[in-house]
Enzyme design. Sequence first.
Site, PDB file in Angstrom:
ATOM      1  N   SER A  72       0.922  -1.325   0.114  1.00  0.00           N
ATOM      2  CA  SER A  72       0.034   0.115   0.061  1.00  0.00           C
ATOM      3  C   SER A  72       0.750   1.416   0.038  1.00  0.00           C
ATOM      4  O   SER A  72       1.898   1.414  -0.704  1.00  0.00           O
ATOM      5  CB  SER A  72      -0.923  -0.173   1.228  1.00  0.00           C
ATOM      6  OG  SER A  72      -2.045   1.024   1.105  1.00  0.00           O
ATOM      7  N   ASP A 103      -8.867  -5.379  -5.703  1.00  0.00           N
ATOM      8  CA  ASP A 103      -8.043  -4.449  -4.783  1.00  0.00           C
ATOM      9  C   ASP A 103      -8.262  -2.938  -5.546  1.00  0.00           C
ATOM     10  O   ASP A 103      -7.727  -2.620  -6.572  1.00  0.00           O
ATOM     11  CB  ASP A 103      -6.685  -4.364  -4.683  1.00  0.00           C
ATOM     12  CG  ASP A 103      -6.149  -3.427  -3.758  1.00  0.00           C
ATOM     13  OD1 ASP A 103      -6.851  -2.717  -3.350  1.00  0.00           O
ATOM     14  OD2 ASP A 103      -4.741  -3.072  -3.596  1.00  0.00           O
ATOM     15  N   HIS A 134      -6.093  -6.545  -1.664  1.00  0.00           N
ATOM     16  CA  HIS A 134      -5.154  -5.515  -1.428  1.00  0.00           C
ATOM     17  C   HIS A 134      -4.085  -6.273  -0.357  1.00  0.00           C
ATOM     18  O   HIS A 134      -4.316  -6.988   0.586  1.00  0.00           O
ATOM     19  CB  HIS A 134      -5.743  -4.567  -0.337  1.00  0.00           C
ATOM     20  CG  HIS A 134      -4.813  -3.119  -0.210  1.00  0.00           C
ATOM     21  ND1 HIS A 134      -4.419  -2.424  -1.337  1.00  0.00           N
ATOM     22  CD2 HIS A 134      -4.448  -2.545   0.807  1.00  0.00           C
ATOM     23  CE1 HIS A 134      -3.715  -1.352  -0.865  1.00  0.00           C
ATOM     24  NE2 HIS A 134      -3.528  -1.420   0.515  1.00  0.00           N
TER      25      HIS A 134
END
Length: 499
Positions: free
Chosen positions: A181, A442, A467
Amino acid sequence: MTEDQFHIKMALGCSLEKYPAAVVIVLACVFLAPCAAHHRSSRRNEALLHAKSGVHEQWFTQRLDHFNGADPRVWKQRYFVNESFYRAGGPVFLMIGGEGPASPAWMQYGSWMLYAQKLGALCLLLEHRFYGKSHPTEDLSAVNLRFLSSRQALADLAHFRSVTAATRGLADSKWVAFGGSYPGSLAAWFRLKYPHLVHASVATSAPVHAAVNFPEYLEVVWRSLAAENPDCPLLVKKASDTLVDRLNDPTTYDNITNDFRLCSQLQIQSEMDSAYLLESLAGNFMDVVQYNEDNRGFEGAVGTNVTIKVLCSVMLDSSLGEPYDRFAAVARLMQKTFSQSCINAQYKSYMQDMSNTSWSGPEAGGGRQWVYQTCTEFGFYQSTDSPNQPFTGFPLPYFLQQCADIYNLGASLDDAVQQTNEEYGGYDITSSRIVFPNGSIDPWHALGVTQDIASDLPAVFIKGTAHCANMYPPRAEDLPQLGLARDRIFILLQKWLAE
């Protein structure tokens, strides 16, 4: 933490702590730094992980301002070490912390630990400045938050790497950066900006392209729900539209308060009030899609049993009533899952929490800091400005107003985001030995690298995963393509470490 959900998921790192629902943005993992996408891990859970793992926190003397040589101030930055797999001459793996407390669970588990065992790597995890226990300043006032930026964080990594290499005799070792991320972006940018210090990077679910408005996020949410059942996002949209209509009629407020179990009587005194409620409720779907069927359980994450399939089964259940009633049933399901007695849907209350500058404040776990970074560097605002998504009522101005309300920021975010993309290159990163894994479910993949840039800047696009999925420990029920993706990353690391 407040009971509201902090949807700043990115990234951008990959656990889900309960954050304020207002700004839906990355990032963010166990609130755990590596996959910055906000874990619901409590201090009690963190202490338990410390005890189980035998991993102890350590402290590094870090500079406050790397870009002002006349400023001598320093502070203590937290980090963790796992030497159990290290073999002399082996590489050094550096996991990058993100927008939440660094979790020692990552010092025992995750795919990077399997790579470390095979490659004889020393493993380090450095907590991001201003998150967790890494407090560079006495409080979180706006004047102090000016020291919170990706640029300062990268310089932290560079200084930590240089000093650690010197003190541990690792100057000749090859260093590999990992992150998911927002920390995934940092992993890529660390290799980009400091190629002499880091040999390769694994930049998972990394939103490398900054964007003020990010309506594509909710477009992916629509497609992910539709992949389960084409009627699912249509029913969500119908329910959302019905709720918006009722918010225009004050006689419905008592029913809305009861239907969604709000903590106090619904009051809509401004567009910010309605937008905050609508975004909070949409966040139930956004969170589930972003982390669908992942393996966050090892971090103590709650709610991993609630999947896209579960949400769509509720939305398709006509016995629950009209789509609006099913939408409310989803909200109650999520409250039960996270042991919440009610939803605090007051924008005023959110503003009070986010404006608290104390390290003991309700949003000091990451909410106040991360929203500041979105207001000054990234944007990432997951607005309803696209017609191709299921929700209504939280357009871009709603997010921009928060920057003014919380931090009294008036400068153009467009300029700041342009500077970020000029600094790092956005989609057009020019470097080498960086791999970019992303999952098709995601929503953050829309701001990431999903096609090879070059042979030594490959993308690993994993169909059907969410994710940071490749970062989590393998399990029997993983999709075959997820296992293949982990294998490909390992093969790339082997190849690059031989160069």
